[in-house]
Scaffold this motif. Structure first.
Motif, PDB file in Angstrom:
ATOM      1  N   GLY A 131       0.780  -1.230   0.000  1.00 18.83           N
ATOM      2  CA  GLY A 131       0.000   0.000   0.000  1.00 18.83           C
ATOM      3  C   GLY A 131       0.813   1.282   0.000  1.00 18.83           C
ATOM      4  N   PHE A 132       2.069   1.220  -0.418  1.00 18.38           N
ATOM      5  CA  PHE A 132       2.919   2.402  -0.506  1.00 18.38           C
ATOM      6  C   PHE A 132       2.887   2.944  -1.929  1.00 18.38           C
ATOM      7  CE2 PHE A 132       4.287   0.512   3.330  1.00 18.38           C
ATOM      8  CZ  PHE A 132       4.994   1.455   4.060  1.00 18.38           C
ATOM      9  N   ASP A 133       3.019   4.259  -2.048  1.00 15.09           N
ATOM     10  CA  ASP A 133       3.071   4.926  -3.348  1.00 15.09           C
ATOM     11  C   ASP A 133       4.420   5.604  -3.505  1.00 15.09           C
ATOM     12  OD1 ASP A 133       0.322   4.389  -4.070  1.00 15.09           O
ATOM     13  OD2 ASP A 133      -0.253   5.915  -2.598  1.00 15.09           O
ATOM     14  N   LEU A 134       4.949   5.552  -4.717  1.00  9.87           N
ATOM     15  CA  LEU A 134       6.191   6.249  -5.026  1.00  9.87           C
ATOM     16  C   LEU A 134       5.918   7.739  -5.016  1.00  9.87           C
ATOM     17  CD1 LEU A 134       9.158   5.985  -5.899  1.00  9.87           C
ATOM     18  CD2 LEU A 134       8.346   5.897  -8.259  1.00  9.87           C
ATOM     19  N   THR A 135       6.765   8.491  -4.313  1.00  9.04           N
ATOM     20  CA  THR A 135       6.582   9.937  -4.241  1.00  9.04           C
ATOM     21  C   THR A 135       7.392  10.601  -5.349  1.00  9.04           C
ATOM     22  OG1 THR A 135       8.482  10.423  -2.816  1.00  9.04           O
ATOM     23  CG2 THR A 135       6.418   9.757  -1.722  1.00  9.04           C
TER      24      THR A 135
END
Length: 190
Positions: free
Chosen positions: A160-164
């Motif tokens: 559930g992580f998104d690339l910033t």
């Protein structure tokens, strides 16, 4: 559990987290041979600050530094094990922050070669992320991953992580800078 003295959150003296079919528990001195075996791996050497060869003496020094970081309120290192299994360490997850007042947590993880491709890293990251928000009250949870590390990017997405769009973070690795991309899991994604 954490203890707050009004300005700093101090990590509980012992942490054990269970869920998603795994258990995250404290490393013990009895784990040192297993730690040396798990961390002596070319992939761990390639993608983490842990260098190879990684001997029993290195394991002892690593555990000492982990305990010092915990006492300073900046790091938690936990062994990844099967929930209900024999308790043997299969990897590690760590939570760290720049200082005891930092509202952001960064996670790092590694799974030993014999235990990969079982979803252990994703489950450990999810469990530690929940702990960072629910128990420690962190604002954000971050992962820092080398652009070429496709396996860790897949773990980040699955957890559930998104690339910033943040500029790369440069860390020192044996005297050379390494550029890492930031992945973020915000509380509202939980």
């Amino acid at each position: 559990m954490t203890i707050s003295n009004g300005t700093t959150t101090v990590f509980a003296p012992s942490i054990s987290l269970s869920g998603q079919g795994i258990r995250l528990r404290e490393w013990t001195d009895a784990d040192l041979p297993a730690m040396a075996g798990l961390f002596e791996d070319p992939q761990i050497d390639r993608w983490t600050p842990i260098r190879s060869p990684f001997t029993a003496e290195d394991a002892r020094a690593y555990l000492t530094r982990a305990r010092e970081g915990r006492a300073a309120g900046t790091r938690i290192h936990l062994a990844v094990t099967d929930d209900g299994g024999d308790g043997a360490a299969q990897g590690e997850i760590l939570l760290f922050r720049a200082g005891p007042h930092d509202p952001d947590a960064e996670l790092g993880y590694t799974i030993g070669a014999p235990y990969r491709r079982r979803g252990l890293a994703v489950r450990a990251v999810r469990l530690m992320t929940d702990y960072a928000y629910g128990t420690l009250g962190m604002s954000r949870v971050l992962l820092r991953i080398a652009p070429e590390n496709g396996a860790s990017a897949a773990v980040a997405r699955a957890a559930g992580f998104d690339l910033t769009g943040d500029p790369p973070v440069h860390r020192d690795r044996d005297g050379s800078p390494v550029a890492l991309l930031t992945w973020c899991h915000r509380r509202e994604n939980a």
